[in-house]
Design an enzyme around this catalytic site. Structure first.
Site, mmCIF file in Angstrom:
data_model
loop_
_atom_site.group_PDB
_atom_site.id
_atom_site.type_symbol
_atom_site.label_atom_id
_atom_site.label_comp_id
_atom_site.label_asym_id
_atom_site.label_seq_id
_atom_site.Cartn_x
_atom_site.Cartn_y
_atom_site.Cartn_z
ATOM 1 N N ASN A 18 1.583 50.293 -61.665
ATOM 2 C CA ASN A 18 0.819 51.530 -61.600
ATOM 3 C C ASN A 18 0.344 51.798 -60.174
ATOM 4 O O ASN A 18 0.780 52.755 -59.541
ATOM 5 C CB ASN A 18 -0.367 51.458 -62.569
ATOM 6 C CG ASN A 18 -0.969 52.825 -62.838
ATOM 7 O OD1 ASN A 18 -0.695 53.783 -62.119
ATOM 8 N ND2 ASN A 18 -1.781 52.919 -63.856
ATOM 9 N N ASP A 19 -0.500 50.922 -59.650
ATOM 10 C CA ASP A 19 -1.077 51.181 -58.333
ATOM 11 C C ASP A 19 -0.016 51.317 -57.241
ATOM 12 O O ASP A 19 -0.170 52.124 -56.339
ATOM 13 C CB ASP A 19 -2.049 50.051 -57.960
ATOM 14 C CG ASP A 19 -3.241 50.004 -58.905
ATOM 15 O OD1 ASP A 19 -3.620 51.071 -59.413
ATOM 16 O OD2 ASP A 19 -3.779 48.909 -59.136
ATOM 17 N N VAL A 20 1.065 50.539 -57.342
ATOM 18 C CA VAL A 20 2.050 50.532 -56.257
ATOM 19 C C VAL A 20 2.908 51.793 -56.226
ATOM 20 O O VAL A 20 3.677 52.000 -55.293
ATOM 21 C CB VAL A 20 2.978 49.286 -56.312
ATOM 22 C CG1 VAL A 20 2.158 48.027 -56.123
ATOM 23 C CG2 VAL A 20 3.767 49.229 -57.594
ATOM 24 N N VAL A 21 2.795 52.645 -57.264
ATOM 25 C CA VAL A 21 3.528 53.916 -57.249
ATOM 26 C C VAL A 21 2.549 55.089 -57.304
ATOM 27 O O VAL A 21 2.949 56.220 -57.514
ATOM 28 C CB VAL A 21 4.528 54.030 -58.417
ATOM 29 C CG1 VAL A 21 5.592 52.956 -58.319
ATOM 30 C CG2 VAL A 21 3.837 53.955 -59.768
ATOM 31 N N ALA A 80 -6.444 48.461 -59.745
ATOM 32 C CA ALA A 80 -7.423 48.974 -58.796
ATOM 33 C C ALA A 80 -8.350 49.987 -59.463
ATOM 34 O O ALA A 80 -9.326 50.424 -58.870
ATOM 35 C CB ALA A 80 -6.721 49.606 -57.605
#
Lengths: 462, 104
Positions: A388-391, A429
């Protein structure tokens, strides 16, 4: 044992640590490097029992020491053997914490032993070791609690927090000065307590995504405490080994921070500058497009290029083998398949590579972020599995959010994006992901492994 | 040991520490951190030295606690690092086995 032989063996151990770190920096030699380090450490532990003693001294507590080592082995080895690969980062944090705690205890015990006979330089080194060791210990415990999700993974910021932290730090340094100037046990004890508190306060405001950097930083700190105890104990080996870890750990921390687009300074002093988070609750009620496994299978079947973006959710669901099965099937259909690996996918840099290696994913299919990003416009389908956070485009578009500035995988450039998610819950995050509401996004809810198995079956039926 | 000798050792160790990890790839960040973590478990040697010379009960208890914690750090650290790296190592072998099968 002859003093010269003892010191030569110490030198051999120090060299083995250099070789270990050197080996660990390259994939081919990494495992051998680690074993060399372990052999060196074992040798040092055995040899120290035969250390030459000064005049009129004798060995004490030998049985107790051996018993403590035996218990330590009985605790440490099963913990390291049985831990699931997904929980590895917090175990490393915990190991680091107990190391820091050990250094603080060693310094304190030696301080008591020296009593009034301690030189100023020795007291300074003791003060340094106790402060940093205690900070590292309590800080690591908090990172452990965060990673284990025993407490919130979001930054904990309270009103006036930075003043409390600054005051605690001032208290630590003040009591440190007090210890150095007046000696005695009370100042050292107060200082240790304040340092423990400081470690907690220091890590609390750090958001989930920055936790790996903090672990690495605390690791470097612990190295330095070992070097300082080496000074007090007059042990060259401890000075060399501790300094090596301190220096290499600092470089490693900087590299990790770079990989995440963070300044090391910002992470270090994040505690002092942290602002309460931008509220991100209002998007909850918006509609999303969810699809069935069949829809996903059809999208994949007619794609020419598919990029799989694995995240921590994949690891939690133990879906790495299923994802490889899917990738192999697609590749067999002549579809170009790659894995887009974000440097901090999972919970630590390189964590995802470890997990996928476990599932025997061919190394050449793992593509790092900088190489995969330019290929997204030519990619038909991106399959985001438990990431999730990395995209999350918020890293580019929303200044002030905790991941702002972190480089991301630009999956929105691709034709279609499929998210395999358990729920609409935000990522580690704790930030809402706009991409989930995008028109080209399809969501497939459920456990990543179940969902992937269904997609594989649907693909077989096509 | 003179202060100058200690300072020399310290300064040289810093440079060696910087140098040995300067070319590490992202893939190995996690194992390298874990390996470095295991290496600072060498505080065990310090803990043993202190415990060996401890005479009072307080000193002994502190030092023995340190021995216990340091052992967990060192032994656990090396074992978990080896587990991570085991997976990296398994790969080329598996690939080779496949190639061998394909060749048949």
């Amino acid at each position: 044992m002859n003093k010269n032989i003892y010191e030569l063996l110490g030198l051999a151990v120090a060299l083995s640590f250099i070789l270990a770190l050197k080996g660990l920096s390259a994939p081919k030699t990494a495992r051998r490097g680690n074993l060399i380090g372990a052999a060196g450490a074992t040798l040092a532990t055995v040899v120290v029992f035969f250390a030459p003693l000064g005049e009129g001294k004798s060995h004490h507590n030998t049985i107790l020491i051996i018993a403590a080592i035996a218990i330590g082995v009985l605790v440490g080895v099963p913990a390291a053997r049985k831990i699931q690969m997904t929980q590895m980062p917090q175990l490393v944090a915990l190991f680091n914490g107990v190391g820091g705690g050990a250094a603080a205890l060693v310094a304190t015990a030696e301080y008591l032993n020296l009593g009034d006979g301690a030189s100023t330089a020795e007291v300074v080194a003791t003060v340094f070791t106790v402060i940093v060791g205690c900070t590292s210990f309590s800080g690591s415990v908090v990172t452990f609690l965060k990673l284990q999700e025993l407490m919130t993974t979001r930054p904990v910021v309270f009103p006036g927090g930075r003043f409390v932290i600054a005051a605690t730090l001032a208290g630590v340094l003040g009591t440190g000065g007090w210890t150095i100037s007046s000696g005695g046990n009370t100042p050292l004890l107060v200082m240790g307590g304040l340092a423990l508190l400081f470690g907690v306060l220091f890590v609390l405001p750090v958001g989930g995504a920055d936790v790996p950097i903090v672990i690495s930083l605390l690791n470097a700190f612990t190295g330095l405490t070992v070097a300082a105890s080496g000074y007090v104990l007059q042990s060259t080996l401890l000075i060399v080994a501790g300094t090596l870890v301190g220096a290499s750990g600092t470089i490693l921390t900087r590299k990790m921070a770079e990989a995440m687009g963070r300044s090391l300074f910002g992470t270090l002093f994040g505690a002092f500058t942290a602002k309460p988070q931008v509220a991100t609750g209002e998007a909850e009620a918006r509609s999303v497009k969810s699809g069935s496994p069949d829809d996903v299978a059809i999208l994949l079947n007619y794609a020419q290029r598919v990029v799989i973006v694995p995240g921590f959710g994949l690891a939690v669901a133990q879906a790495q083998h299923t994802v490889r099965e899917l990738a192999d099937m697609l590749a067999a259909k002549g579809i170009d398949v790659a894995y887009g690996i974000h440097p901090v996918a999972g919970r630590m840099p390189g964590h995802m590579n470890v997990l996928l290696a476990e599932a025997n994913v061919p190394y050449e299919q793992l593509v790092e972020m900088d190489e995969v990003n330019p290929t997204f416009p030519q990619t038909d389908v991106v399959l985001v599995v438990g990431a999730n956070d990395v995209v999350n485009p918020a890293a580019k578009t929303t200044p002030g959010c905790p991941i702002y500035g972190m480089p991301i995988l630009d999956v929105s450039e691709a034709g279609n994006v499929i998210f395999l998610k358990r729920s609409m819950r935000p990522g580690f995050a704790g930030i809402e992901n706009e991409l989930l509401y995008d028109a080209k996004t399809t969501l497939l809810f459920g456990d990543a492994k179940d969902s992937l198995t269904k997609v594989v079956n649907a693909l077989k039926a096509l | 040991m003179t202060s100058m000798a200690i300072l020399t050792i310290f300064a040289l160790s810093i440079f060696v520490g910087f140098e040995v990890v300067s070319k590490v790839s992202t893939t190995l960040h996690t194992p390298l951190m874990s390996g470095a973590n295991a290496i600072h478990g060498i505080i065990l040697v310090g803990a043993i030295m202190v415990a060996d010379g401890a005479t009072s009960t307080l000193e002994t208890s502190l030092a023995i606690a340190a021995v216990l914690l340091a052992t967990i750090n060192m032994v656990g650290g090396f074992v978990v690092t080896d587990r991570m790296l085991e997976m990296f190592k398994g790969k080329p072998k598996a690939a080779k086995a496949k190639d061998a099968e394909a060749a048949k």
